[in-house]
Design a protein around this motif. Structure first.
Motif: not given
Lengths: 199, 90
Positions: A1, A31-36, A114, A178
């Motif tokens: 969060m 920067v928001l990211s749900a993965g690498p 990704g 997603f």
């Protein structure tokens, strides 16, 4: 969060007509990211539009660069409640990319390198509302922000502006992506504060 | 009315027992690669609109947890089965 203190940044500019309800201003670019973060070389990059009949239109990096570019200045609204106003980009309008695409589909499912996906009505990608963006504030788009190229659909919450975009699939039936399958609103209009299911 | 099934209320006791345990100690099987690991061993992305847990073996998404005002959503489609250590019913 997000760990940004709302106490510091959270004051709404009084009467600011550019700030949707429930949003606060930031001057940095979180920067928001749900993965690498994918590290993509432009020589390996490809973008496709696939119609509901399976017809595939593809552009490599050189083909994207050969298309006329636009330089939109737009406001960004993240569903985690930060907004960043007056950001400048360079990219190719989706109107240009859809010029030779024949489709009767009403919906689009956007796919990223990704594995990320997000869905929106096709009409929200057209008429000057969306771009495949590859420069931010005059510099090549950094991987953390979706480089080498991301979708930019600034009239919807930023999770719809898929980073590391690799293709758009056109569909007769809407297919939630997603975050849209996990509680987030199917459309995501920041001015109507459509954050979650049922909003 | 069919009598070969019950409604979800009949699962309330069993579900409450599971969700009052520490889920991070549960062992899950990745639906993508079959890797077996505890939820605590997942690769967790938190700078996102929700929590995203990924398989430590193949990086596939195991679970997504979104917290809204007064509500939460938990998507576990990336896990084929969760194993919990529980005391036997007395």
């Amino acid at each position: 969060m997000a760990t940004v203190s709302r106490g510091f940044f959270g004051r709404r500019r009084s009467g600011d007509p550019d700030l949707p309800p429930g949003q606060y201003l930031v001057t940095d670019f979180p920067v928001l990211s749900a993965g690498p973060t994918p590290r993509l070389r432009t020589e390996d990059w490809e973008f496709t539009i696939t119609t509901e009949t399976g017809e595939k239109h593809a552009w490599d990096w050189a083909a994207l660069m050969a298309l006329p570019a636009q330089t939109p200045t737009v406001d960004l609204h993240c569903v985690t409640k930060w907004s960043k106003l007056g950001t400048s980009w360079r990219g190719v309008s989706l109107d240009t990319l859809f010029e030779d695409v024949e489709s009767a589909a009403e919906y689009a499912l956007v796919h990223s390198y990704g594995g990320y996906t997000t869905n929106l009505p096709l009409q929200d990608l057209l008429d000057g509302q969306a771009w495949i963006a590859y420069e931010f504030e005059g510099e090549p788009l950094e991987p953390e922000h979706g480089g080498p190229a991301r979708l930019l659909v600034p009239h919807l919450y930023l999770w719809k502006s898929a980073k590391w975009v690799r293709g758009i699939q056109l569909l007769h039936d809407d297919e939630p992506g997603f975050w849209e399958t996990a509680g987030y609103h199917n459309y995501g209009d920041p001015w109507r504060e459509q954050r979650y299911w049922g909003d | 009315m069919s009598t070969d099934h019950l409604d979800g209320n009949a699962a309330a006791g069993a579900l409450r027992e599971i969700f009052t345990t520490d889920l991070t100690a549960a062992t899950g099987t990745c639906a993508s690669c079959g890797n077996v690991a505890t939820v605590a061993q997942a690769v967790l992305y938190t700078n996102a609109p929700g929590l995203v847990g990924r398989c430590p073996g193949c990086e596939a998404v195991l679970f997504r947890l979104v917290r809204g005002p007064g509500r939460a959503w938990l998507d576990l489609r990336g896990v084929t089965c969760l194993e919990f250590a529980l005391p036997d019913p007395s």
